[in-house]
Structures are given as structure tokens and as C-alpha cells.
Scaffold this motif. Structure first.
Motif, mmCIF file in Angstrom:
data_model
loop_
_atom_site.group_PDB
_atom_site.id
_atom_site.type_symbol
_atom_site.label_atom_id
_atom_site.label_comp_id
_atom_site.label_asym_id
_atom_site.label_seq_id
_atom_site.Cartn_x
_atom_site.Cartn_y
_atom_site.Cartn_z
ATOM 1 N N ALA A 41 0.826 -1.210 0.000
ATOM 2 C CA ALA A 41 0.000 0.000 0.000
ATOM 3 C C ALA A 41 0.859 1.259 0.000
ATOM 4 N N LYS A 42 1.922 1.278 0.803
ATOM 5 C CA LYS A 42 2.790 2.462 0.868
ATOM 6 C C LYS A 42 3.512 2.704 -0.454
ATOM 7 N N VAL A 43 4.035 1.647 -1.054
ATOM 8 C CA VAL A 43 4.749 1.775 -2.325
ATOM 9 C C VAL A 43 3.800 2.264 -3.410
ATOM 10 N N ARG A 44 2.634 1.657 -3.494
ATOM 11 C CA ARG A 44 1.649 2.079 -4.504
ATOM 12 C C ARG A 44 1.243 3.528 -4.302
ATOM 13 N N ASP A 45 1.062 3.929 -3.049
ATOM 14 C CA ASP A 45 0.660 5.297 -2.764
ATOM 15 C C ASP A 45 1.764 6.284 -3.152
ATOM 16 N N ASP A 46 3.019 5.966 -2.846
ATOM 17 C CA ASP A 46 4.138 6.827 -3.247
ATOM 18 C C ASP A 46 4.155 7.031 -4.757
ATOM 19 N N ILE A 47 3.990 5.953 -5.498
ATOM 20 C CA ILE A 47 4.034 6.019 -6.957
ATOM 21 C C ILE A 47 2.818 6.778 -7.492
ATOM 22 N N ARG A 48 1.647 6.518 -6.922
ATOM 23 C CA ARG A 48 0.432 7.213 -7.356
ATOM 24 C C ARG A 48 0.563 8.719 -7.144
ATOM 25 N N ILE A 49 1.040 9.129 -5.991
ATOM 26 C CA ILE A 49 1.186 10.559 -5.694
ATOM 27 C C ILE A 49 2.192 11.204 -6.650
ATOM 28 N N PHE A 50 3.323 10.538 -6.890
ATOM 29 C CA PHE A 50 4.303 11.056 -7.833
ATOM 30 C C PHE A 50 3.669 11.257 -9.207
ATOM 31 N N CYS A 51 2.955 10.260 -9.675
ATOM 32 C CA CYS A 51 2.345 10.340 -11.005
ATOM 33 C C CYS A 51 1.298 11.446 -11.059
ATOM 34 N N LYS A 52 0.485 11.533 -10.039
ATOM 35 C CA LYS A 52 -0.556 12.562 -9.996
ATOM 36 C C LYS A 52 0.057 13.958 -10.002
ATOM 37 N N ASN A 53 1.131 14.151 -9.258
ATOM 38 C CA ASN A 53 1.767 15.462 -9.154
ATOM 39 C C ASN A 53 2.617 15.832 -10.364
ATOM 40 N N ASN A 54 2.906 14.862 -11.220
ATOM 41 C CA ASN A 54 3.781 15.108 -12.368
ATOM 42 C C ASN A 54 3.109 14.871 -13.713
ATOM 43 N N GLY A 55 1.787 14.879 -13.729
ATOM 44 C CA GLY A 55 1.062 14.735 -14.992
ATOM 45 C C GLY A 55 1.165 13.358 -15.612
ATOM 46 N N LEU A 56 1.413 12.352 -14.789
ATOM 47 C CA LEU A 56 1.577 10.986 -15.293
ATOM 48 C C LEU A 56 0.468 10.053 -14.818
ATOM 49 N N TYR A 57 -0.618 10.615 -14.322
ATOM 50 C CA TYR A 57 -1.648 9.770 -13.722
ATOM 51 C C TYR A 57 -2.293 8.822 -14.732
ATOM 52 N N ASP A 58 -2.496 9.284 -15.959
ATOM 53 C CA ASP A 58 -3.053 8.390 -16.980
ATOM 54 C C ASP A 58 -2.117 7.215 -17.247
ATOM 55 N N ALA A 59 -0.821 7.482 -17.289
ATOM 56 C CA ALA A 59 0.150 6.404 -17.487
ATOM 57 C C ALA A 59 0.130 5.458 -16.288
ATOM 58 N N TYR A 60 0.028 6.009 -15.084
ATOM 59 C CA TYR A 60 -0.041 5.189 -13.869
ATOM 60 C C TYR A 60 -1.221 4.222 -13.928
ATOM 61 N N ARG A 61 -2.338 4.707 -14.394
ATOM 62 C CA ARG A 61 -3.543 3.863 -14.457
ATOM 63 C C ARG A 61 -3.435 2.778 -15.520
ATOM 64 N N GLU A 62 -2.499 2.917 -16.450
ATOM 65 C CA GLU A 62 -2.337 1.946 -17.533
ATOM 66 C C GLU A 62 -1.285 0.878 -17.247
ATOM 67 N N CYS A 63 -0.591 0.988 -16.116
ATOM 68 C CA CYS A 63 0.442 -0.009 -15.833
ATOM 69 C C CYS A 63 0.045 -0.845 -14.618
ATOM 70 N N ALA A 64 0.678 -1.994 -14.511
ATOM 71 C CA ALA A 64 0.442 -2.881 -13.369
ATOM 72 C C ALA A 64 1.663 -2.823 -12.461
ATOM 73 N N LEU A 65 1.412 -2.774 -11.154
ATOM 74 C CA LEU A 65 2.485 -2.751 -10.160
ATOM 75 C C LEU A 65 2.397 -4.009 -9.307
ATOM 76 N N PHE A 66 3.526 -4.687 -9.162
ATOM 77 C CA PHE A 66 3.593 -5.868 -8.320
ATOM 78 C C PHE A 66 4.717 -5.659 -7.315
ATOM 79 N N VAL A 67 4.376 -5.630 -6.040
ATOM 80 C CA VAL A 67 5.372 -5.576 -4.977
ATOM 81 C C VAL A 67 5.471 -7.002 -4.462
#
Length: 107
Positions: free
Chosen positions: A73-99
Motif C-alpha cells: 500500500a505504501k509503495v503504490r501510494d508513493d508512486i500514485r502521488i508522484f504520477c498525480k503530481n507530475n502529470g503521469l496519472y493516466d500512465a499510472y492507471r495503464e500499468c500494473a504494479l507488483f510488490v
């Protein structure tokens, strides 16, 4: 998931591969933030060989189920926030994350 035609369109729209920026963020910011994280691997194909963007973020210690879920949850949240703050949220929603645990920690 994203297919190659869409990936090419995403690269064309952004002017670069936004998934490379996500991978760089994981390498430079996320992995050093958590002592147990060891590596990230990006794949442009899923396990069946179909085009997809997947990130495998590996940790190298044994964790309890609860600790695994908290880390995930923490890793996903860090990545989501980075993407949201840097105009990459659409790309974030298109990829899969596996921790996931690395083979070295299974022992």
C-alpha cells in the motif's frame, strides 16, 4: 492493460515514454526509502506474452502477511502521488504494479 499501439500513442502524446519516468522514480526514490526493497524490473509484456506495462518491485526479506500488505500500500501510494503530481496519472492507471518477494528471501 495497454497494447503496443496505445503505448506508441502514449509516447507520441507525452513526447517521451512516461513509464521510463515512473521506473526512474521507483529506482531513485521508492527503493531507497524502504530498506527491504531491492530492485525494480519493467516488462512490456504480461505473463502470457501480450503487450502490457508491468513493474515488479522486489523486496529481499521475509515479511508477515500484514507487513507485505502495508508495504504494498505504501509503495503504490508513493508512486500514485508522484504520477498525480507530475502529470503521469493516466500512465499510472495503464500499468500494473507488483510488490513481491525476491527469490533470495524465500529460502
Amino acid at each position: 492493460m495497454i497494447n503496443y499501439a496505445d503505448l506508441n500513442q502514449v509516447v507520441e502524446n507525452y513526447g517521451y515514454d512516461p513509464f521510463e519516468r515512473i521506473e526512474e522514480f521507483i529506482l531513485r526514490e521508492v527503493i531507497p526509502k524502504y530498506d527491504c526493497l531491492a530492485s525494480v524490473h519493467r516488462s512490456n509484456f504480461d505473463e502470457c506474452g501480450f503487450p502490457a506495462i508491468e513493474f515488479y518491485i522486489r523486496y529481499n526479506v521475509k515479511l508477515s502477511f500484514k507487513d507485505e500488505r502495508v508495504l504494498d500500500a505504501k509503495v503504490r501510494d508513493d508512486i500514485r502521488i508522484f504520477c498525480k503530481n507530475n502529470g503521469l496519472y493516466d500512465a499510472y492507471r495503464e500499468c500494473a504494479l507488483f510488490v513481491t518477494v525476491s527469490g533470495d528471501a524465500i529460502g
